[in-house]
Design a protein around this motif. Sequence first.
Motif, PDB file in Angstrom:
ATOM      1  N   GLU A  43      -7.796 -14.275  19.937  1.00 49.59           N
ATOM      2  CA  GLU A  43      -8.295 -14.834  18.677  1.00 49.59           C
ATOM      3  C   GLU A  43      -7.591 -14.192  17.484  1.00 49.59           C
ATOM      4  N   ILE A  44      -7.383 -12.881  17.551  1.00 48.93           N
ATOM      5  CA  ILE A  44      -6.676 -12.194  16.460  1.00 48.93           C
ATOM      6  C   ILE A  44      -5.253 -12.715  16.338  1.00 48.93           C
ATOM      7  N   LEU A  45      -4.583 -12.865  17.476  1.00 43.01           N
ATOM      8  CA  LEU A  45      -3.213 -13.387  17.456  1.00 43.01           C
ATOM      9  C   LEU A  45      -3.182 -14.799  16.877  1.00 43.01           C
ATOM     10  N   THR A  46      -4.168 -15.600  17.237  1.00 43.83           N
ATOM     11  CA  THR A  46      -4.240 -16.970  16.728  1.00 43.83           C
ATOM     12  C   THR A  46      -4.375 -16.986  15.213  1.00 43.83           C
ATOM     13  N   TYR A  47      -5.262 -16.147  14.679  1.00 45.69           N
ATOM     14  CA  TYR A  47      -5.467 -16.110  13.228  1.00 45.69           C
ATOM     15  C   TYR A  47      -4.246 -15.529  12.500  1.00 45.69           C
ATOM     16  N   VAL A  48      -3.625 -14.508  13.098  1.00 41.00           N
ATOM     17  CA  VAL A  48      -2.455 -13.897  12.467  1.00 41.00           C
ATOM     18  C   VAL A  48      -1.290 -14.884  12.428  1.00 41.00           C
ATOM     19  N   VAL A  49      -1.024 -15.503  13.586  1.00 46.56           N
ATOM     20  CA  VAL A  49       0.072 -16.478  13.645  1.00 46.56           C
ATOM     21  C   VAL A  49      -0.240 -17.680  12.761  1.00 46.56           C
ATOM     22  N   GLY A  50      -1.500 -18.116  12.781  1.00 47.42           N
ATOM     23  CA  GLY A  50      -1.894 -19.243  11.942  1.00 47.42           C
ATOM     24  C   GLY A  50      -1.695 -18.948  10.470  1.00 47.42           C
ATOM     25  N   THR A  51      -1.990 -17.699  10.075  1.00 46.21           N
ATOM     26  CA  THR A  51      -1.821 -17.321   8.669  1.00 46.21           C
ATOM     27  C   THR A  51      -0.348 -17.199   8.297  1.00 46.21           C
ATOM     28  N   LEU A  52       0.435 -16.545   9.170  1.00 45.87           N
ATOM     29  CA  LEU A  52       1.838 -16.288   8.853  1.00 45.87           C
ATOM     30  C   LEU A  52       2.697 -17.544   8.926  1.00 45.87           C
ATOM     31  N   LEU A  53       2.467 -18.358   9.953  1.00 46.30           N
ATOM     32  CA  LEU A  53       3.329 -19.516  10.166  1.00 46.30           C
ATOM     33  C   LEU A  53       2.738 -20.792   9.566  1.00 46.30           C
ATOM     34  N   ALA A  54       1.584 -21.213  10.093  1.00 48.04           N
ATOM     35  CA  ALA A  54       0.991 -22.451   9.593  1.00 48.04           C
ATOM     36  C   ALA A  54       0.577 -22.308   8.129  1.00 48.04           C
ATOM     37  N   GLY A  55      -0.005 -21.146   7.774  1.00 48.94           N
ATOM     38  CA  GLY A  55      -0.426 -20.928   6.392  1.00 48.94           C
ATOM     39  C   GLY A  55       0.736 -20.932   5.429  1.00 48.94           C
TER      40      GLY A  55
END
Length: 319
Positions: free
Chosen positions: A196-208
């Motif tokens: 879940e942490i990886l998902t939020y981090v990647v989501g913030t860095l890439l998708a965000g």
Amino acid sequence: MAPKYQGNVSEFIIQGFSDSPALQLPLFVLFLIIYLFVIVGNVIIFSVIWFSSDLHTPMYKFLQNLSIIDISFTSNVLPALLHRLITQQNKISLFGCLTQLYFYMSLAGIEFFLLTAMSYDRYIAICDPLHYINRMSKKKFAWLISTLYSVGLIEPLGHVVLVSKLSYCNSHIIDHFFCDLIPLLKLSCSDTFNVEILTYVVGTLLAGNSFLLTLISYIYIISAILKIQSTHGRQKAFSTCASHLTCVIILYMTLICLYVKPTTSYSLDRDKFFSLLYSVLVPLLNPLIYTIKNKEFLIAFNKLRYRVISSIFPVKIIL
């Protein structure tokens, strides 16, 4: 090398949309029609751009790549779903499930980056047209395409590795129509905090960041369009990016509803609906949105159609 699985699950059961046998055939027909429309629509877009030298510009090359992604994305989900609906064979191996998850996430990532690159292309074309040829040269375009594909293919590996290490001992039934990340996390009896942490981090860095760059590009684009004095000029400039903006809004709104929330708030029916929108209807709508009011594409399409018809049914003109 195949990953080493932990836990006592070697395969899952994909529940799909309905347990009622009476609904299996109508659903099969519906999804088959949608799949055929996705394939035909995107193949037409790819072919028209490929055979029309007038469309060999970065804007249409991006659209050509989007067609490839849409075909691949839908083909990762729908053929397996159609097979399950017609044969009632709902089992999928853990390795097959992780493979589907990997391609789902990588193709989604590539589409994110591709739409961001398309917004950058429109930004240059409208806000800095005199330097467009230099800033979007063939070399820079090739570098941009290769980079977004590379990042998109590498990014999901961390998720797949972490998911493969989880234990699945609560249930074997995935209440979804394909192997998505959140349903797998809900089934696991392991601690899913790292995933879940990886998902939020990647989501913030890439998708965000992709969303932020797209938003900034359109702020400059809209500002530049409003400064155009002629009504015809404003309409022409806006028409070149309106279709892309529509697809961006649909894509981001769907994904925000799907993934920007904790797994504890996961709703089976709601998330199935949004997953269906994203994986099936968005690739279906993209060809229509990008071509239905695009005069350049329609002219090229009619020329290609005439060439094809003429080659199949040659008409001899007698003088």
